[in-house]
Write an enzyme that holds these catalytic residues in place. Sequence first.
Site, PDB file in Angstrom:
ATOM      1  N   CYS A   1      -3.435  -6.232  -6.045  1.00  0.00           N
ATOM      2  CA  CYS A   1      -3.664  -4.850  -6.472  1.00  0.00           C
ATOM      3  C   CYS A   1      -3.571  -4.719  -7.997  1.00  0.00           C
ATOM      4  CB  CYS A   1      -2.707  -3.903  -5.748  1.00  0.00           C
ATOM      5  SG  CYS A   1      -3.206  -2.177  -5.852  1.00  0.00           S
TER       6      CYS A   1
ATOM      7  N   HIS B   1      -4.044  -5.079  -0.145  1.00  0.00           N
ATOM      8  CA  HIS B   1      -2.658  -5.518   0.027  1.00  0.00           C
ATOM      9  C   HIS B   1      -2.534  -6.400   1.264  1.00  0.00           C
ATOM     10  CE1 HIS B   1      -0.702  -2.983  -3.043  1.00  0.00           C
ATOM     11  NE2 HIS B   1      -1.749  -2.199  -2.836  1.00  0.00           N
TER      12      HIS B   1
ATOM     13  N   GLU C   1      -0.058  -7.962   2.211  1.00  0.00           N
ATOM     14  CA  GLU C   1       1.278  -7.741   2.791  1.00  0.00           C
ATOM     15  C   GLU C   1       1.321  -6.497   3.663  1.00  0.00           C
ATOM     16  OE1 GLU C   1       0.395  -6.993  -0.213  1.00  0.00           O
ATOM     17  OE2 GLU C   1       1.527  -5.316  -1.052  1.00  0.00           O
TER      18      GLU C   1
END
Lengths: 252, 196
Positions: B77, B178, B180
Amino acid sequence: MTLAKRIIPCLDIKNGRTVKGVNFVNLRDAGDPVEFGKAYSEQGADELVFLDITATLEKRKTLSELAKKVASNLNIPFTIGGGISSIKDAETLLESGADKISINSAAYRNPSLIDEIAKRFGSQFLVIAIDAKKMENDWIVHLSGGKIPTSTTLLDWSREVTQRGAGEILFTSMNHDGTKGGFACEIMAKVSQSVSIPIIASGGAGSSEDFYDVFTKGKADAGLAASIFHFGEIGIADLKGYLKEKGISVRI
Amino acid sequence: MKISIINYNAGNVQSVLFAMKRLGIKANLTDNIEEIQKSDKVIFPGVGEASSTMAFLKDKKLDSVIINLKQPVLGICLGMQLMCAYSEENETPCLGIFPSKVRKFLFTDPKSKVPHMGWNLIQDLKGDIFDESLEGAFTYFVHGFYVEKNEFTTATCDYIIPFSAAIQKENFYATQFHPEKSGSVGERILTNFLTI
């Protein structure tokens, strides 16, 4: 356009447990937040919202513990809200792993909080929740879980929070919440078209068709619901399958 | 394997640490230069604002450290945007690992809200962190600025215009989305990065 419309289960939390009221009263216990969250994530929920409706002095601590538990167990984004009223609260939650925080009454009472949080942590971190009720011909913003009416209209407040740096708006129609009679699509579309940021529609979901309507007629970017998911009335996978068949972009 | 997650004044670096834990990987959240340099892999995460973050990195002398890393580095990001040459966000000169520019999404159509927020498709995948099974997968994005498509683009996403969802140059990898927070798809991408 491939950006998926998001399906967001909302878990109301009281004393560390999931609850859901009908029109903000008559709470029913519906289980453990993290377990619920995980189950939703596996079923295909795109995001989760945890709203803490307890109002104790220990709030900041319980919220941060909840954020930590959720963040370490889930691999999808989540929002935490309920009683957040300061930069310090926001910072604690960010450090606990929250992706976003949702602020309602505190933002209305102190609008500069929106500017401050957006500047310090970024707009993406801040969801402004708005409860509004149709009174005569206007949609009026209400505070404190819908108990206190203001003199501000939903559209005016939506524009203001956008200008101040909110990243998203979570709009709940108090007229529709808990009724399972469908979302407030007409006003939803007006809100969505009058601001540049994404809108999450809440209040009134009762069927898969209601979600289809809020994404098409209501022009919502995301649809949020609680009890229909918690009590298994609609499965998230089934809902997404239905929406996909009807030509809505969803993540499956 | 020693993994460092660069700790700086950016949003939600914790979530990458949690993601590593879920994969059974012990990672260190650190701004210690020596520790970062000694790691086998480095992750440069973050959400936030470009100019204040660059100022922070310079202050901590992390800017020159990151540029000179030789092990695989994954920017996420804002981390990806800061790896580029320049960001339109407060006209910020960035690290310059990639020669690309970071541009602001222009809000012109109510159908395309800004920031770009939510799950979107990644396409035309190439490079080490992707594999065939990920072509056309949904990943989670939250950003108001984007990296233009360029010769280093390894994944494309189409929102308002086609932009770089991922870039790669030598040992530097970066994703705009993202991983994650991108469910099992994101976990696969992180695992691919960890096994380079």
